[in-house]
Design a protein around this motif. Structure first.
Motif, short mmCIF file in Angstrom:
data_model
loop_
_atom_site.label_atom_id
_atom_site.label_comp_id
_atom_site.label_asym_id
_atom_site.label_seq_id
_atom_site.Cartn_x
_atom_site.Cartn_y
_atom_site.Cartn_z
N LEU A 32 -29.94 17.07 -27.14
CA LEU A 32 -28.70 17.74 -26.74
C LEU A 32 -28.95 19.24 -26.60
O LEU A 32 -28.24 19.93 -25.88
N ASN A 33 -29.94 19.73 -27.30
CA ASN A 33 -30.24 21.16 -27.35
C ASN A 33 -30.82 21.63 -26.02
O ASN A 33 -31.87 21.18 -25.59
N ARG A 34 -30.10 22.53 -25.37
CA ARG A 34 -30.50 22.99 -24.03
C ARG A 34 -31.87 23.66 -24.03
O ARG A 34 -32.65 23.49 -23.11
N THR A 35 -32.17 24.42 -25.07
CA THR A 35 -33.46 25.10 -25.15
C THR A 35 -34.59 24.08 -25.24
O THR A 35 -35.61 24.19 -24.56
N GLN A 36 -34.40 23.08 -26.09
CA GLN A 36 -35.42 22.05 -26.24
C GLN A 36 -35.61 21.27 -24.94
O GLN A 36 -36.74 21.02 -24.52
N MET A 37 -34.52 20.90 -24.29
CA MET A 37 -34.65 20.15 -23.03
C MET A 37 -35.30 20.99 -21.94
O MET A 37 -36.05 20.45 -21.12
N ALA A 81 -37.64 23.06 -22.35
CA ALA A 81 -39.08 23.01 -22.62
C ALA A 81 -39.67 21.64 -22.29
O ALA A 81 -40.76 21.54 -21.74
N ARG A 82 -38.95 20.59 -22.64
CA ARG A 82 -39.46 19.23 -22.44
C ARG A 82 -39.32 18.76 -20.99
O ARG A 82 -40.18 18.04 -20.50
N CYS A 83 -38.24 19.14 -20.36
CA CYS A 83 -37.93 18.65 -19.00
C CYS A 83 -37.32 19.80 -18.19
O CYS A 83 -36.09 19.86 -18.04
N PRO A 84 -38.14 20.70 -17.68
CA PRO A 84 -37.61 21.86 -16.96
C PRO A 84 -36.71 21.50 -15.77
O PRO A 84 -35.84 22.28 -15.41
N ALA A 85 -36.88 20.32 -15.20
CA ALA A 85 -36.07 19.93 -14.04
C ALA A 85 -34.74 19.29 -14.44
O ALA A 85 -33.91 19.02 -13.58
N THR A 88 -40.95 10.51 -17.87
CA THR A 88 -42.31 10.36 -18.38
C THR A 88 -42.53 11.31 -19.56
O THR A 88 -43.09 10.92 -20.59
N SER A 89 -42.07 12.54 -19.42
CA SER A 89 -42.18 13.51 -20.50
C SER A 89 -41.38 13.07 -21.72
O SER A 89 -41.88 13.12 -22.86
N LEU A 90 -40.15 12.62 -21.50
CA LEU A 90 -39.33 12.16 -22.62
C LEU A 90 -39.96 10.96 -23.31
O LEU A 90 -39.94 10.86 -24.54
N ASP A 91 -40.50 10.04 -22.53
CA ASP A 91 -41.18 8.88 -23.13
C ASP A 91 -42.27 9.34 -24.10
O ASP A 91 -42.42 8.79 -25.19
N ARG A 92 -43.02 10.34 -23.69
CA ARG A 92 -44.11 10.85 -24.53
C ARG A 92 -43.54 11.49 -25.80
O ARG A 92 -43.99 11.21 -26.90
N PHE A 93 -42.52 12.36 -25.64
CA PHE A 93 -41.93 13.02 -26.80
C PHE A 93 -41.25 12.04 -27.74
O PHE A 93 -41.26 12.24 -28.96
N GLU A 94 -40.65 10.99 -27.20
CA GLU A 94 -39.92 10.02 -28.03
C GLU A 94 -40.84 8.96 -28.63
O GLU A 94 -40.41 8.16 -29.45
N GLY A 95 -42.08 8.93 -28.21
CA GLY A 95 -43.03 7.98 -28.78
C GLY A 95 -42.84 6.56 -28.28
O GLY A 95 -43.04 5.60 -29.03
#
Length: 157
Positions: A32-37, A39-43, A86-93
């Motif tokens: 939910l955190n805009r800063t974190q997203m 970084a994880r998913c700039p698009a 793909t990035s979220l999949d990696r971060f979420e394990g």
């Protein structure tokens, strides 16, 4: 001049195609955190927030949602690209910690959501909870649902 116009039209079509292949993603924890997203998913583009009935926020080491017919969970919606997923999949394990699924939304749409499949004992760290609190504020959610989930695990920090 004509070649420039053709190239501009091609770029516009690529952008349109990219937006047509985007997916709605429902975040309920630290994403939910805009800063974190960012970084994880700039698009990723924020698409608003919604309360989804029949689910509630819960915690072990990390946030999860669980079915509860009497509850509703706050989710932030993001429009994400295939590369973001793909990035979220990696971060979420995925597939060991979380699995990707679809969450029905109150308006009839569906959003990708991650469900916890690894019972990792908690409690969550204070820094993690603070990122979620910031995300609740980013989306304008009332903090009571988060507070209730934390109270159920006796989190007092």
């Amino acid at each position: 001049m004509i070649i420039g116009a053709i190239l501009a039209a091609q770029r516009g079509l690529r952008h349109l195609w990219q937006r047509m292949t985007d997916t709605l993603y429902a975040a309920y924890g630290s994403n939910l955190n805009r800063t974190q997203m960012a970084a994880r998913c700039p698009a990723a583009v924020s698409a608003g927030g919604v309360l989804v009935p029949g689910w509630r926020l819960a915690f072990n080491k990390w946030a999860l949602i669980e079915r509860d017919p009497e509850a509703e969970v706050a989710v932030g919606l993001w429009t994400v690209t295939p590369a973001c997923l793909t990035s979220l999949d990696r971060f979420e394990g995925v597939p060991h910690a979380y699995v990707r699924d679809l969450l029905p939304l109150p308006d009839g749409r569906q959003a990708v959501v991650y469900h916890d499949v690894a019972a990792r004992p908690g409690p969550p760290s204070l820094a993690y909870v603070q990122r979620i609190r910031a995300g609740y504020r980013d989306f304008g959610f009332d903090l009571s649902g988060l507070a209730a989930a934390l109270a159920r695990i006796d989190f007092r920090r």
